[in-house]
Design an enzyme around this catalytic site. Structure first.
Site: not given
Length: 327
Positions: A74, A128
């Protein structure tokens, strides 16, 4: 070997009753990110999955069938997409990647809009890290979590001895609670408030809503779990592809950080079915939150001047090829 690594991007064009109206030169942007979402959606031919709001968006816009993420973790995937830079030997390789540290001086996507007079708001998980690329945003907002899974697990006496710093409690939760008990319900509510506020301003906006599910743990209200009772099956290809290199496999450490998952080897079939069931429930839960936002966009008649972008940072294995998670 085909992994479930993907990027979904759907654009909703100006449509509706005023089709002849000119689309604004500076349209609003509603930017929706969904964590760990694979193409397990009705609009991609997965009939079991109930994702009516995403399906409608796909039907009204452009569905990308051959779009792939640059890297299946991610932090790196989000930093890569939002900067327009590919991962490299010393950049965007880890889930801990930061755009502002690994690509200093690069104008990000929200930064570009910010520099061109847009109000920029980040709700939930876009980058993130909570404060990554902070100068590109007028506002960064993150919800608090009310999940009781870890506390309830502990109260039942299910305390496991674990010396790592990654122990995260149960990998799923099925609870009779309101949508806003969980972070994604709060994100939808906050984004709706923002739409109402931005409607009154004579200024274009870049409004980002970053949903956490279907990322682990698979926590969703009961009504979304109930959609799939008795309907979940194990994948037929729970084995390595022929001649696949050893480097293409991993020990799905992300999942093993949760309670009840053995440190090595496969999970039981019953546990696998629970995990898949939880993932499906979270997809429908997030779809419902997206639907609430899109309905408010239409009610405010902002759909006539707004581009909607929906994307997932990467996919997620549900025991296909004997694998779980991304990476």
């Amino acid at each position: 070997m085909r992994h479930h690594i993907w990027l979904l991007l759907i654009l909703l064009s100006c449509s509706g009753k005023k089709e002849k109206e000119a689309f604004p030169q500076k349209p609003n942007i509603l930017f929706i990110a969904v964590d760990d979402l694979r193409p397990e959606l009705g609009c991609y031919g997965k009939d079991l999955i109930q994702s009516p709001h995403i399906d409608r968006l796909a039907a009204e816009g452009t569905r990308f069938d051959r779009a792939y993420c640059n890297i299946p973790v991610c932090g790196a995937s989000r930093a890569s997409l939002l900067t327009g830079l590919r991962p490299a030997r010393n950049r965007f390789l880890s889930y801990l990647s930061r755009a502002d540290e690994e690509s200093p001086g690069i104008i990000t996507l929200p930064g570009l809009f910010h520099e061109n007079g847009y109000t920029t708001i980040s709700n939930g998980k876009i980058f993130h890290h909570d404060n990554d690329d902070s100068l590109s945003w007028d506002e960064i907002w993150h919800p608090a979590s009310n999940s009781q899974s870890w506390r309830d697990y502990a109260l039942k006496g299910n305390i496991l001895r674990d010396t790592s710093d990654k122990f995260r409690g149960p990998p799923f939760e099925r609870a009779q609670v309101a949508d806003t008990t969980y972070k994604d319900g709060k994100i939808a509510r906050k984004t709706i408030r923002d739409l109402r506020k931005l409607k009154e301003r004579d200024k274009p906006f870049f409004l980002a809503a970053g949903f956490y599910k279907p990322h682990l743990p698979f926590n969703a209200p009961e009504q979304y779990w109930a959609l799939y009772d008795g309907k979940v099956e194990l994948p037929e290809n729970n084995y390595p592809p022929e001649n696949a290199p050893a480097e293409s496999f991993h020990n799905f450490g992300e999942l093993r950080a949760y309670a009840g998952i053995p440190p090595e080897g496969p999970v039981t079939d019953d546990f696998a079915l629970e995990l898949i069931h939880g993932y499906y429930a979270c997809v429908s839960f997030t779809d419902a939150q997206i639907g609430k936002i899109l309905e408010e966009l239409e009610r405010l008649e902002l759909d006539r001047s707004t581009l909607v972008i929906l994307w997932g940072d990467h996919g997620w294995n549900l025991q296909e090829h004997g694998l779980w998670c991304k990476h």
